[in-house]
Design a protein around this motif. Structure first.
Motif, PDB file in Angstrom:
ATOM      1  N   UNK A  41     -15.640  -7.270 -13.953  1.00  0.00           N
ATOM      2  CA  UNK A  41     -15.209  -8.678 -13.937  1.00  0.00           C
ATOM      3  C   UNK A  41     -13.735  -8.794 -13.536  1.00  0.00           C
ATOM      4  N   UNK A  42     -12.880  -7.909 -14.080  1.00  0.00           N
ATOM      5  CA  UNK A  42     -11.446  -7.939 -13.732  1.00  0.00           C
ATOM      6  C   UNK A  42     -11.243  -7.726 -12.234  1.00  0.00           C
ATOM      7  N   UNK A  43     -11.941  -6.748 -11.688  1.00  0.00           N
ATOM      8  CA  UNK A  43     -11.775  -6.451 -10.264  1.00  0.00           C
ATOM      9  C   UNK A  43     -12.373  -7.554  -9.395  1.00  0.00           C
ATOM     10  N   UNK A  44     -13.463  -8.136  -9.834  1.00  0.00           N
ATOM     11  CA  UNK A  44     -14.077  -9.245  -9.094  1.00  0.00           C
ATOM     12  C   UNK A  44     -13.136 -10.447  -9.044  1.00  0.00           C
ATOM     13  N   UNK A  45     -12.583 -10.803 -10.195  1.00  0.00           N
ATOM     14  CA  UNK A  45     -11.699 -11.970 -10.295  1.00  0.00           C
ATOM     15  C   UNK A  45     -10.388 -11.759  -9.536  1.00  0.00           C
ATOM     16  N   UNK A  46      -9.935 -10.519  -9.463  1.00  0.00           N
ATOM     17  CA  UNK A  46      -8.643 -10.248  -8.813  1.00  0.00           C
ATOM     18  C   UNK A  46      -8.691 -10.393  -7.297  1.00  0.00           C
ATOM     19  N   UNK A  47      -9.871 -10.395  -6.708  1.00  0.00           N
ATOM     20  CA  UNK A  47      -9.991 -10.604  -5.264  1.00  0.00           C
ATOM     21  C   UNK A  47      -9.411  -9.465  -4.438  1.00  0.00           C
ATOM     22  N   UNK A  48      -9.627  -8.256  -4.854  1.00  0.00           N
ATOM     23  CA  UNK A  48      -9.097  -7.089  -4.150  1.00  0.00           C
ATOM     24  C   UNK A  48      -9.718  -6.987  -2.762  1.00  0.00           C
ATOM     25  N   UNK A  49      -8.849  -6.658  -1.802  1.00  0.00           N
ATOM     26  CA  UNK A  49      -9.303  -6.481  -0.429  1.00  0.00           C
ATOM     27  C   UNK A  49      -9.200  -5.011  -0.030  1.00  0.00           C
ATOM     28  N   UNK A  50      -9.928  -4.639   0.988  1.00  0.00           N
ATOM     29  CA  UNK A  50      -9.942  -3.259   1.486  1.00  0.00           C
ATOM     30  C   UNK A  50      -8.515  -2.798   1.820  1.00  0.00           C
ATOM     31  N   UNK A  51      -8.155  -1.621   1.315  1.00  0.00           N
ATOM     32  CA  UNK A  51      -6.841  -1.036   1.600  1.00  0.00           C
ATOM     33  C   UNK A  51      -5.706  -1.548   0.722  1.00  0.00           C
ATOM     34  N   UNK A  52      -5.967  -2.538  -0.109  1.00  0.00           N
ATOM     35  CA  UNK A  52      -4.928  -3.083  -0.985  1.00  0.00           C
ATOM     36  C   UNK A  52      -4.532  -2.042  -2.024  1.00  0.00           C
ATOM     37  N   UNK A  53      -3.241  -1.982  -2.345  1.00  0.00           N
ATOM     38  CA  UNK A  53      -2.752  -1.023  -3.335  1.00  0.00           C
ATOM     39  C   UNK A  53      -3.005  -1.555  -4.746  1.00  0.00           C
ATOM     40  N   UNK A  54      -3.558  -0.682  -5.585  1.00  0.00           N
ATOM     41  CA  UNK A  54      -3.840  -0.997  -6.980  1.00  0.00           C
ATOM     42  C   UNK A  54      -3.221   0.088  -7.831  1.00  0.00           C
ATOM     43  N   UNK A  55      -2.485  -0.292  -8.868  1.00  0.00           N
ATOM     44  CA  UNK A  55      -1.899   0.669  -9.801  1.00  0.00           C
ATOM     45  C   UNK A  55      -2.399   0.365 -11.211  1.00  0.00           C
ATOM     46  N   UNK A  65      -9.401   2.387 -11.588  1.00  0.00           N
ATOM     47  CA  UNK A  65      -8.989   2.832 -10.248  1.00  0.00           C
ATOM     48  C   UNK A  65     -10.150   3.451  -9.474  1.00  0.00           C
ATOM     49  N   UNK A  66     -11.012   4.170 -10.161  1.00  0.00           N
ATOM     50  CA  UNK A  66     -12.163   4.756  -9.469  1.00  0.00           C
ATOM     51  C   UNK A  66     -13.112   3.659  -8.979  1.00  0.00           C
ATOM     52  N   UNK A  67     -13.360   2.666  -9.817  1.00  0.00           N
ATOM     53  CA  UNK A  67     -14.246   1.568  -9.424  1.00  0.00           C
ATOM     54  C   UNK A  67     -13.631   0.785  -8.256  1.00  0.00           C
ATOM     55  N   UNK A  68     -12.325   0.528  -8.314  1.00  0.00           N
ATOM     56  CA  UNK A  68     -11.644  -0.195  -7.233  1.00  0.00           C
ATOM     57  C   UNK A  68     -11.692   0.604  -5.932  1.00  0.00           C
ATOM     58  N   UNK A  69     -11.528   1.897  -6.035  1.00  0.00           N
ATOM     59  CA  UNK A  69     -11.558   2.756  -4.846  1.00  0.00           C
ATOM     60  C   UNK A  69     -12.947   2.818  -4.226  1.00  0.00           C
ATOM     61  N   UNK A  70     -13.954   2.979  -5.049  1.00  0.00           N
ATOM     62  CA  UNK A  70     -15.323   3.143  -4.552  1.00  0.00           C
ATOM     63  C   UNK A  70     -15.917   1.822  -4.061  1.00  0.00           C
ATOM     64  N   UNK A  71     -15.800   0.767  -4.863  1.00  0.00           N
ATOM     65  CA  UNK A  71     -16.502  -0.485  -4.557  1.00  0.00           C
ATOM     66  C   UNK A  71     -15.690  -1.501  -3.762  1.00  0.00           C
ATOM     67  N   UNK A  72     -14.355  -1.342  -3.735  1.00  0.00           N
ATOM     68  CA  UNK A  72     -13.512  -2.288  -3.005  1.00  0.00           C
ATOM     69  C   UNK A  72     -12.688  -1.611  -1.922  1.00  0.00           C
ATOM     70  N   UNK A  73     -12.831  -0.296  -1.766  1.00  0.00           N
ATOM     71  CA  UNK A  73     -12.072   0.493  -0.790  1.00  0.00           C
ATOM     72  C   UNK A  73     -10.565   0.273  -0.950  1.00  0.00           C
ATOM     73  N   UNK A  74     -10.131   0.107  -2.186  1.00  0.00           N
ATOM     74  CA  UNK A  74      -8.714  -0.095  -2.483  1.00  0.00           C
ATOM     75  C   UNK A  74      -7.986   1.250  -2.486  1.00  0.00           C
ATOM     76  N   UNK A  75      -6.699   1.204  -2.209  1.00  0.00           N
ATOM     77  CA  UNK A  75      -5.831   2.379  -2.303  1.00  0.00           C
ATOM     78  C   UNK A  75      -5.342   2.413  -3.751  1.00  0.00           C
ATOM     79  N   UNK A  76      -6.123   3.047  -4.623  1.00  0.00           N
ATOM     80  CA  UNK A  76      -5.903   2.965  -6.064  1.00  0.00           C
ATOM     81  C   UNK A  76      -5.228   4.209  -6.620  1.00  0.00           C
ATOM     82  N   UNK A  77      -4.246   3.975  -7.509  1.00  0.00           N
ATOM     83  CA  UNK A  77      -3.528   5.060  -8.179  1.00  0.00           C
ATOM     84  C   UNK A  77      -3.444   4.758  -9.668  1.00  0.00           C
TER      85      UNK A  77
END
Length: 109
Positions: A41-55, A65-77
């Motif tokens: 829900x947090x990642x859905x609401x945040x509107x993350x786009x492909x390649x966006x940096x997430x910390x 970070x793993x969910x953001x990387x896998x499902x949103x193709x985010x650059x997650x750390x």
């Protein structure tokens, strides 16, 4: 002899299991996993786009970070201070084949 061995194994497990709590007591908050429903829900609401940096500071087992990387193709750390929890996050990443980076240490340094 087997009773002694079982007690020794139990003692080692208890010591290993208490390390995150000891570290949390000394440097910060304890490891409390965020429910996956909340992560999604947090990642859905945040509107993350492909390649966006997430910390994620204090990423625990790295589920955000793993969910953001896998499902949103985010650059997650994720940053984690507790050695056992850090290892858990690294193992989780290997198992999930996540491209998220997990850093052991204080994000301020």
């Amino acid at each position: 002899m087997t009773t002694f061995l079982l007690l020794l194994i139990l003692l080692i497990v208890l010591i290993f299991a208490s390390i995150p709590s000891i570290i949390a007591f000394l440097v910060g908050a304890p490891f409390v996993p965020t429910p996956m429903r909340a992560v999604k829900k947090m990642l859905e609401v945040s509107g993350i786009k492909k390649g966006q940096k997430i910390y994620d500071i204090g990423c625990g087992d790295g589920r955000i970070v793993h969910h953001a990387s896998i499902h949103y193709a985010a650059d997650a750390t994720g940053f984690e201070l507790s050695p056992p929890v850090y290892l858990l996050a690294k193992l989780r990443g290997l198992f999930l084949k996540s491209k998220a980076k997990i850093v052991f240490g204080d994000f301020r340094k």
